[in-house]
Motif scaffolding. Sequence first.
Motif, PDB file in Angstrom:
ATOM      1  N   ALA A   1       0.835  -1.203   0.000  1.00 26.30           N
ATOM      2  CA  ALA A   1       0.000   0.000   0.000  1.00 26.30           C
ATOM      3  C   ALA A   1       0.866   1.247   0.000  1.00 26.30           C
ATOM      4  O   ALA A   1       0.634   2.196  -0.762  1.00 26.30           O
ATOM      5  CB  ALA A   1      -0.929  -0.010   1.214  1.00 26.30           C
ATOM      6  N   VAL A   2       1.874   1.242   0.849  1.00 24.66           N
ATOM      7  CA  VAL A   2       2.760   2.404   0.953  1.00 24.66           C
ATOM      8  C   VAL A   2       3.535   2.602  -0.344  1.00 24.66           C
ATOM      9  O   VAL A   2       3.730   3.733  -0.811  1.00 24.66           O
ATOM     10  CB  VAL A   2       3.689   2.243   2.174  1.00 24.66           C
ATOM     11  N   ALA A   3       3.907   1.487  -0.968  1.00 24.68           N
ATOM     12  CA  ALA A   3       4.627   1.590  -2.235  1.00 24.68           C
ATOM     13  C   ALA A   3       3.726   2.219  -3.302  1.00 24.68           C
ATOM     14  O   ALA A   3       4.174   3.032  -4.118  1.00 24.68           O
ATOM     15  CB  ALA A   3       5.109   0.207  -2.670  1.00 24.68           C
ATOM     16  N   LEU A   4       2.444   1.838  -3.288  1.00 24.63           N
ATOM     17  CA  LEU A   4       1.508   2.426  -4.258  1.00 24.63           C
ATOM     18  C   LEU A   4       1.364   3.934  -4.020  1.00 24.63           C
ATOM     19  O   LEU A   4       1.304   4.731  -4.960  1.00 24.63           O
ATOM     20  CB  LEU A   4       0.133   1.743  -4.152  1.00 24.63           C
ATOM     21  N   LEU A   5       1.327   4.301  -2.751  1.00 25.23           N
ATOM     22  CA  LEU A   5       1.235   5.739  -2.440  1.00 25.23           C
ATOM     23  C   LEU A   5       2.476   6.460  -2.948  1.00 25.23           C
ATOM     24  O   LEU A   5       2.393   7.576  -3.466  1.00 25.23           O
ATOM     25  CB  LEU A   5       1.086   5.949  -0.926  1.00 25.23           C
ATOM     26  N   ALA A   6       3.614   5.803  -2.799  1.00 29.28           N
ATOM     27  CA  ALA A   6       4.868   6.418  -3.249  1.00 29.28           C
ATOM     28  C   ALA A   6       4.848   6.580  -4.766  1.00 29.28           C
ATOM     29  O   ALA A   6       5.248   7.611  -5.308  1.00 29.28           O
ATOM     30  CB  ALA A   6       6.055   5.570  -2.813  1.00 29.28           C
ATOM     31  N   THR A   7       4.343   5.568  -5.448  1.00 31.60           N
ATOM     32  CA  THR A   7       4.322   5.609  -6.910  1.00 31.60           C
ATOM     33  C   THR A   7       3.385   6.688  -7.431  1.00 31.60           C
ATOM     34  O   THR A   7       3.706   7.413  -8.377  1.00 31.60           O
ATOM     35  CB  THR A   7       3.855   4.240  -7.465  1.00 31.60           C
ATOM     36  N   HIS A   8       2.219   6.790  -6.816  1.00 30.79           N
ATOM     37  CA  HIS A   8       1.190   7.662  -7.396  1.00 30.79           C
ATOM     38  C   HIS A   8       1.100   9.030  -6.746  1.00 30.79           C
ATOM     39  O   HIS A   8       0.360   9.896  -7.221  1.00 30.79           O
ATOM     40  CB  HIS A   8      -0.169   6.956  -7.349  1.00 30.79           C
ATOM     41  N   GLY A   9       1.802   9.210  -5.643  1.00 33.78           N
ATOM     42  CA  GLY A   9       1.884  10.541  -5.043  1.00 33.78           C
ATOM     43  C   GLY A   9       0.525  11.115  -4.671  1.00 33.78           C
ATOM     44  O   GLY A   9      -0.348  10.408  -4.193  1.00 33.78           O
ATOM     45  N   GLU A  10       0.364  12.408  -4.925  1.00 31.11           N
ATOM     46  CA  GLU A  10      -0.832  13.143  -4.508  1.00 31.11           C
ATOM     47  C   GLU A  10      -2.114  12.600  -5.123  1.00 31.11           C
ATOM     48  O   GLU A  10      -3.196  12.830  -4.607  1.00 31.11           O
ATOM     49  CB  GLU A  10      -0.681  14.613  -4.917  1.00 31.11           C
ATOM     50  N   GLU A  11      -1.979  11.910  -6.252  1.00 30.23           N
ATOM     51  CA  GLU A  11      -3.160  11.394  -6.945  1.00 30.23           C
ATOM     52  C   GLU A  11      -3.864  10.292  -6.173  1.00 30.23           C
ATOM     53  O   GLU A  11      -5.023  10.009  -6.415  1.00 30.23           O
ATOM     54  CB  GLU A  11      -2.708  10.795  -8.290  1.00 30.23           C
ATOM     55  N   ALA A  12      -3.120   9.633  -5.275  1.00 28.35           N
ATOM     56  CA  ALA A  12      -3.652   8.424  -4.649  1.00 28.35           C
ATOM     57  C   ALA A  12      -4.368   8.742  -3.337  1.00 28.35           C
ATOM     58  O   ALA A  12      -3.969   9.636  -2.587  1.00 28.35           O
ATOM     59  CB  ALA A  12      -2.514   7.446  -4.392  1.00 28.35           C
ATOM     60  N   ARG A  13      -5.435   8.019  -3.099  1.00 28.17           N
ATOM     61  CA  ARG A  13      -6.126   8.113  -1.815  1.00 28.17           C
ATOM     62  C   ARG A  13      -6.333   6.702  -1.290  1.00 28.17           C
ATOM     63  O   ARG A  13      -6.533   5.762  -2.055  1.00 28.17           O
ATOM     64  CB  ARG A  13      -7.509   8.773  -1.977  1.00 28.17           C
ATOM     65  N   ILE A  14      -6.295   6.598   0.051  1.00 31.71           N
ATOM     66  CA  ILE A  14      -6.613   5.325   0.689  1.00 31.71           C
ATOM     67  C   ILE A  14      -8.121   5.146   0.743  1.00 31.71           C
ATOM     68  O   ILE A  14      -8.857   6.074   1.107  1.00 31.71           O
ATOM     69  CB  ILE A  14      -6.040   5.289   2.130  1.00 31.71           C
ATOM     70  N   LEU A  15      -8.605   3.977   0.398  1.00 34.70           N
ATOM     71  CA  LEU A  15     -10.020   3.637   0.539  1.00 34.70           C
ATOM     72  C   LEU A  15     -10.139   2.586   1.637  1.00 34.70           C
ATOM     73  O   LEU A  15      -9.601   1.491   1.507  1.00 34.70           O
ATOM     74  CB  LEU A  15     -10.564   3.084  -0.783  1.00 34.70           C
ATOM     75  N   ALA A  16     -10.838   2.951   2.709  1.00 35.15           N
ATOM     76  CA  ALA A  16     -11.090   1.955   3.767  1.00 35.15           C
ATOM     77  C   ALA A  16     -12.584   1.662   3.768  1.00 35.15           C
ATOM     78  O   ALA A  16     -13.077   0.948   2.904  1.00 35.15           O
ATOM     79  CB  ALA A  16     -10.588   2.476   5.099  1.00 35.15           C
ATOM     80  N   GLY A  17     -13.348   2.312   4.662  1.00 34.91           N
ATOM     81  CA  GLY A  17     -14.797   2.086   4.667  1.00 34.91           C
ATOM     82  C   GLY A  17     -15.492   2.796   3.524  1.00 34.91           C
ATOM     83  O   GLY A  17     -16.552   2.365   3.060  1.00 34.91           O
ATOM     84  N   GLY A  18     -14.918   3.915   3.123  1.00 35.86           N
ATOM     85  CA  GLY A  18     -15.473   4.644   1.985  1.00 35.86           C
ATOM     86  C   GLY A  18     -16.710   5.462   2.300  1.00 35.86           C
ATOM     87  O   GLY A  18     -17.269   6.107   1.417  1.00 35.86           O
ATOM     88  N   GLN A  19     -17.125   5.490   3.551  1.00 38.82           N
ATOM     89  CA  GLN A  19     -18.415   6.127   3.851  1.00 38.82           C
ATOM     90  C   GLN A  19     -18.339   7.660   3.839  1.00 38.82           C
ATOM     91  O   GLN A  19     -19.362   8.324   3.736  1.00 38.82           O
ATOM     92  CB  GLN A  19     -18.945   5.629   5.202  1.00 38.82           C
ATOM     93  N   SER A  20     -17.156   8.205   3.923  1.00 38.84           N
ATOM     94  CA  SER A  20     -16.985   9.656   3.746  1.00 38.84           C
ATOM     95  C   SER A  20     -16.392   9.980   2.382  1.00 38.84           C
ATOM     96  O   SER A  20     -16.792  10.940   1.729  1.00 38.84           O
ATOM     97  CB  SER A  20     -16.059  10.226   4.831  1.00 38.84           C
ATOM     98  N   LEU A  21     -15.421   9.165   1.966  1.00 36.25           N
ATOM     99  CA  LEU A  21     -14.725   9.462   0.706  1.00 36.25           C
ATOM    100  C   LEU A  21     -15.627   9.290  -0.506  1.00 36.25           C
ATOM    101  O   LEU A  21     -15.654  10.145  -1.407  1.00 36.25           O
ATOM    102  CB  LEU A  21     -13.494   8.538   0.573  1.00 36.25           C
ATOM    103  N   VAL A  22     -16.385   8.201  -0.543  1.00 33.77           N
ATOM    104  CA  VAL A  22     -17.153   7.920  -1.765  1.00 33.77           C
ATOM    105  C   VAL A  22     -18.234   8.977  -2.029  1.00 33.77           C
ATOM    106  O   VAL A  22     -18.410   9.389  -3.172  1.00 33.77           O
ATOM    107  CB  VAL A  22     -17.691   6.470  -1.758  1.00 33.77           C
ATOM    108  N   PRO A  23     -18.963   9.458  -0.999  1.00 32.22           N
ATOM    109  CA  PRO A  23     -19.912  10.545  -1.293  1.00 32.22           C
ATOM    110  C   PRO A  23     -19.230  11.780  -1.901  1.00 32.22           C
ATOM    111  O   PRO A  23     -19.766  12.386  -2.825  1.00 32.22           O
ATOM    112  CB  PRO A  23     -20.515  10.881   0.073  1.00 32.22           C
TER     113      PRO A  23
END
Lengths: 770, 284, 161
Positions: free
Chosen positions: B17-39
């Motif tokens: 996960a951390v490697a993906l964040l490193a690769t994609h930088g600011e573009e990437a967001r973590i998705l956990a429950g999604g109940q705030s992010l997805v709306p």
Amino acid sequence: MNWVGRRLRRFEDPALLRGEGRFTADVAVGARAVRFLRSPVANGRITALRPPEDMPPGSLFVSAAELGAIGTIRPMLYRFAYRAVEQPILPADRVHFVGQAVAAIVAPSAAMAEDLLEAVTFDIGSETALVAMDDALHPGAPAVHAVAPGNVAVEGVMESPEAAAAFASAPHVVEIALRSRRQNASPMEGRGGCAQYDRATGRVRLTASVQMPHMLRTGIAELLSMPEADLQVIAPDVGGGFGQKMALFPEYAVLVWLARRYRGDFAWIEDRNENLIASAHSRDQEHRLRGAFAADGTLLALEADILANVGAFSAYPTTCGVEPLMAFAEYPGPYKVPAYAARARGVLTHTCPMAPYRGVSRPVITFGLERLMDVAAKRIGIDPVAIRRMNLVDSFPHRSATGLTLDEASYIETLDDAAQHLDIPAFRERQKAARAQGRYLGLGLSVFNERTGYGTPAFAARGMGVVPGYEVVDIAMTPNGEVELRIGASPHGQGLRTALAQLVADRLGIAPESVRVIHGDTDRTPYGWGSFASRAMVISGGASQEAADKLAARLRAAAAKILQSSADDITLRDGEAVAGNGSSIALAALAKQVHQRSDLFDGFNLAESAHYDPPGTFSNACHAAIVEVDPETGHVRIERYLVVEDAGRIINPLIADGQVRGGVAQGIANALFEEIVIAEDGNILTGTLADYTLPSAMEIPEIEIHHRETISPFTLTGAKGLGEGGSIGAPAAIANAISDALSPFGVELFEIPATPPRIRAAIRAAEARA
Amino acid sequence: MKPAAFDYHAPRTVEEAVALLATHGEEARILAGGQSLVPTMAFRMARPGVLVDINRIPDLAFLRAEDGILRIGALTRHAAFEKPVAPGPVGALLARVARHIAHAPIRQRGTFCGSLAHADPASEWCATTLALSGTLMVAGPDGQRAVAAEDWFQGVFTTAIAPGEMLAEVRLPLLGPDWRCGFAEFARRAGDFALAMAVVALRLDAGRVAEARIALGGIGGRPELAPDAAAALIGQLPRDAAQSSAERAAAGCDPQDDIHAPADYRRDLVRVMVRRAIEDAIAA
Amino acid sequence: MSRHVVTFTVNGVAQRVEVEARSTLADTLRESCGLTGTHLGCEHGVCGACTVLVNDIPTRACLMFAVQADGAAIRTVEGLAAPDGTLNALQQAFQDHHGLQCGFCTPGFLMLSTWLLERDEVLSEATLREALASNICRCTGYQGIVEAVRSAARKAGRWAE
């Protein structure tokens, strides 16, 4: 077997419970998706509007330029100083409210269409927006539309000759100012349509979530100058309407235009944000109300100054007169008002247009009148029940100050019933004891009438260019003995298929299960006006009953021939035609004979039609609420909510109670929760359901219902309408209860929704005064 | 209302996960429950180019009490707290708080750590973590680092997390039996974000307050401590000092105006919620 | 803009769909699986109309991407009735107690209530209303819904009198 009056379970339910209902979005799966570019600016000139540079295959861009010469929406009133505002389907030069559809994008999927929307070049020169009525009415304010300088689109004025003298000499004159904030009807299914082109016939089928399918067909055909017969409008399962789905909206015209122009299927499914900002709003009103009272509390005269914010355009077909003129004509409500003076204005602003919403203006005028009664009672020093009792209309028919005829009703009886159920003296004791502990309970009453089931005369009196009102019902018996009932009304959750089947079953001596009610399809139903204004049961019901009676007469005549009796001697019961001597024939057998051997019956058939256009009737009710207010937070808890309802003959009590409860829930929402908030620049700040707060099962209490059945000679079936009453009565009952609870603080509430911050502000203001 | 397009990855380890964040930088967001992010994605207010879905990382699915610390892994859902997760005042407090978070289905998916990473000023878990002096464990390219709750919240929806990092765990001290915890909030509807809330933690010594922490939520850009209000309790019987503590909290806060509540109303609420939270602590 | 092949079961039937990452579970059920009983009321997680069960947990299908459901067992309103269309006890209770009018919110309430009745917990008036507050109905005033679930819970021995 009497089916009328039974709590018959609804025929509509099984499919809906299995997820097998057919809503517009279900029909739309597979069609190309249409999304609308909406103005982010309330008032301005369009300086650039161009499609995205990169339009992928299957996508389209439609603006006013592409639509070319098509009509505008321009409903008419021929009275009340009406200024006819014109609404373009898509604007070529100016925008008039935030959310106005400016262009459409078509793409293979809704997500792709939304991607493309972001790439449209769209510039507007923003100009000052008139959002508040005060600003629009300010002398010298720019005109929202040039045809309406001063921004008054419609104005009613009347004054009884005795009014001025009554106010001058009355011992008590009580004046209050009321504010009702803007609401959105918020059906769970938003608007939406799917236009499908049939290449074989050249016809278009528009499936749409609407309440008036025939009117929509006429309106679109006119706008697009197309043969009306080439358009079929279907209202399939419709996920609630509450008035918001009555109007002819520009989006539907664009869909039909697309289907014809590109010979394909195009669907627009409104999303919640669009619904909240760009469908239709309601109840944005300000009233100043004065009552002249005698020393004993008798109401001598009433004066109302009514302002309704009608937004930027005039909804077709009701026009922007619907709110101000209903308040104007119906303010006296169930009370004896010997003298009446009123002025009602519809004010144009740069906001989303107003359209009818359940109860239209009556939740607001009932809020006004019932607050006035409580304030006057307190001023004069009499009981809230007493002041109502002495002023309620008690002999019928009664001609109101505005010329309406109030038919037989139970105004005093419902009030007395409510008072008795509540045991008011016991409540006052409990209230006193609670106050001693720092808890604030209050009781509020709301007595009102609800004009329902009115036909063309009532609409014609408003001077409407399009006069809705009548209903036609076609009835036929199949050779196998089932009954097909084709109605122009267009139910969307009310259970009309069940209730009409009950009504017809009784007239024909058959089981309701063998009645198929066909609705919501302009190809299969007679021209009619749809479902709104608590009219369907009264008007479509009356026509259904008459049609069924005509069919019954044919069946009796045919049976008489077979049973060698006379038609007068034949009774229809339990699926048979029975002669006085006991001989009988099953209706199915009879129907087969009539259809297949019509030579024996002089070419006779089993189809009939009936038309009904009644003058209108008045339902009535008394609502009562007991609330507890937390003065520290302004929170209101509804401890008890009671309704004594009189809607004449109840066809299906299960459905009737559901209508009342649902209405009360929306009325409670109006009283406490819901408000469309608009910023000064015209942007809507409540575009999500986290901000526009529809109440849930935790906020809506159990609602206790008691019935009276005053049978009116003004309707064929004895039934009066009841679809709107719940929402009409609740705001007043709640506002009166809160004011009663907070009377130790000297708080009187005159604004809805009475949100916790508003209640706290009222308490703080009262404390500052003290 | 459809989200903008994005790429989706479902790593199986924190390192991935951390490697993906490193690769994609600011573009990437973590998705956990999604109940705030997805709306917010549905409204296209958030438009991450890459979603890193951590739901398939077994190492993040834990919730355990260890040496007086409650360790809450990034995949622990709100619903896990509806019944006390540990004996003592903290477990009981978390259960009372959890019931106020949105609604049952949201609580089944939304995560404790997601609330802290999102840092909504009206989040119950944010104010709670602040009141309890929790510690946030952040995973990054160089392993984990710990951030104190007081340093975590930096502004509206902004935290001390650095680019390329993800919140892996929150640690809450399981306070001893001499502590009392209380919570009060006011929301217009059941399950709504609160217009104001207060969380208090009091250590009592012979009935008097020896230590106190009070956190406020829902009133400004971020949850905040009310040290003056807490100080007013020290050495006092909590019941006697509740009102003066509440007054100090109201006087010391700087609530915001929005469509749901004007600032002066929020200040009224702060007064009432602090007092009620103290009363709740005493009653608990 | 990644596309993904996703497999899951819906009401016990295996489904294999190819979706864009941004396709929500709700849109996928409706458009790729042809199961239009799951309705979209707000698409931002407030109204609950799109509630389905994912691995027996009630889930806003508008707040979950289909790709996240890979391998999951999903249940929707279409799976409640018997194959011949006979309503199950909960559905029947909704009809008996007039727990629906327009029917648009109904699938969400049914799936939420299915979960409430399957949990190993008894319901009371207070806990039931609190749980149902998760979803919005605009027609009924909720009373018919509360009565329906109460009645089904009683019959299932899950009601605290």
